[in-house]
Design a protein around this motif. Sequence first.
Motif, PDB file in Angstrom:
ATOM      1  N   GLU A 200      20.284 -82.817  97.361  1.00 14.61           N
ATOM      2  CA  GLU A 200      20.804 -83.824  97.434  1.00 14.61           C
ATOM      3  C   GLU A 200      19.588 -85.168  97.598  1.00 14.61           C
TER       4      GLU A 200
ATOM      5  N   ASP B  54      25.220 -75.787  95.917  1.00 21.52           N
ATOM      6  CA  ASP B  54      24.925 -76.465  94.851  1.00 21.52           C
ATOM      7  C   ASP B  54      23.296 -76.383  94.623  1.00 21.52           C
TER       8      ASP B  54
ATOM      9  N   TRP C 203      20.332 -85.313  91.084  1.00 20.39           N
ATOM     10  CA  TRP C 203      21.329 -85.256  91.635  1.00 20.39           C
ATOM     11  C   TRP C 203      22.074 -86.551  91.705  1.00 20.39           C
TER      12      TRP C 203
ATOM     13  N   ARG D 149      24.165 -87.191  88.341  1.00 21.09           N
ATOM     14  CA  ARG D 149      25.404 -86.452  88.553  1.00 21.09           C
ATOM     15  C   ARG D 149      26.335 -87.434  89.280  1.00 21.09           C
ATOM     16  N   GLU D 150      25.809 -87.754  90.277  1.00 24.39           N
ATOM     17  CA  GLU D 150      26.810 -88.601  91.117  1.00 24.39           C
ATOM     18  C   GLU D 150      27.069 -89.983  90.558  1.00 24.39           C
TER      19      GLU D 150
ATOM     20  N   ASP E 227      21.330 -78.403  92.903  1.00 21.18           N
ATOM     21  CA  ASP E 227      20.610 -79.417  92.844  1.00 21.18           C
ATOM     22  C   ASP E 227      20.636 -80.354  94.079  1.00 21.18           C
TER      23      ASP E 227
END
Length: 239
Positions: A45, A41, A50, A53-54, A43
């Motif tokens: 965490e 990934d 991030w 997107r989450e 991006d």
Amino acid sequence: MKIITVVGTKNTGKTTLVTMIVKELSKRGYKVGTIKHTHHDFDLEGKDTWKHREAGAKIVVGSGKGTFFFINKLLSLKNILKIVSSTENPDYVVIEGFKSSNYAKISTTSEKDDFTIANIDVFKTKPENVVDLVDLVETRTYSIIPEGNCGECGFKDCIEMSKAIIQGKISEDKCKMRKLKEVELYIGDKKIPLNPFVQDIIKKSIMGMISTLKTDQIATDEDENIYKNIELWIRNSED
């Protein structure tokens, strides 16, 4: 926009070789873009993007000194090349990975296929070797495969012609479809080949309609060639 891919197994110097090729191409005055294929990934965490997107965002755009996009789906190489071509259209795109693609390849291992132009041991590569390698890149690479299979080049399809370019038997100039890029048609993600006659009809028709519009109202002093690139999107839906 010519395309070269660097392929090989892990820890064989792919990224190092990509940077070498990019530096040499840039030194020669070319505008260069890169694409990296990875299983990780991009991006990190905990970062703000991030978190976006989450939360459920399907596309996240970061804008600052540069601009980047995160899209929550895997795009095909064909689609990625389409986006790169339509946004920046560099002279060369150097790709790290996508070893199953039908574009010219430099392998950092002994593995080769019909599209391999060189096998390189990166850790034994000297600066003068990179110069010779990029000389090869200039002559054995080609742009996005048109997939028209028109046969006017004398080959049965575009893939066979691409292999002939790889082998140094012909140059890309042999392909009429690659040279004709005034009009490009995409339906969904698929590029539809257009012969010279159809391109000419579409171009003249669209330019004729645009000439009746008040486009002078959107032009500024910086728009010296406002008609250089014209995009028309047709969303064919019932909604």
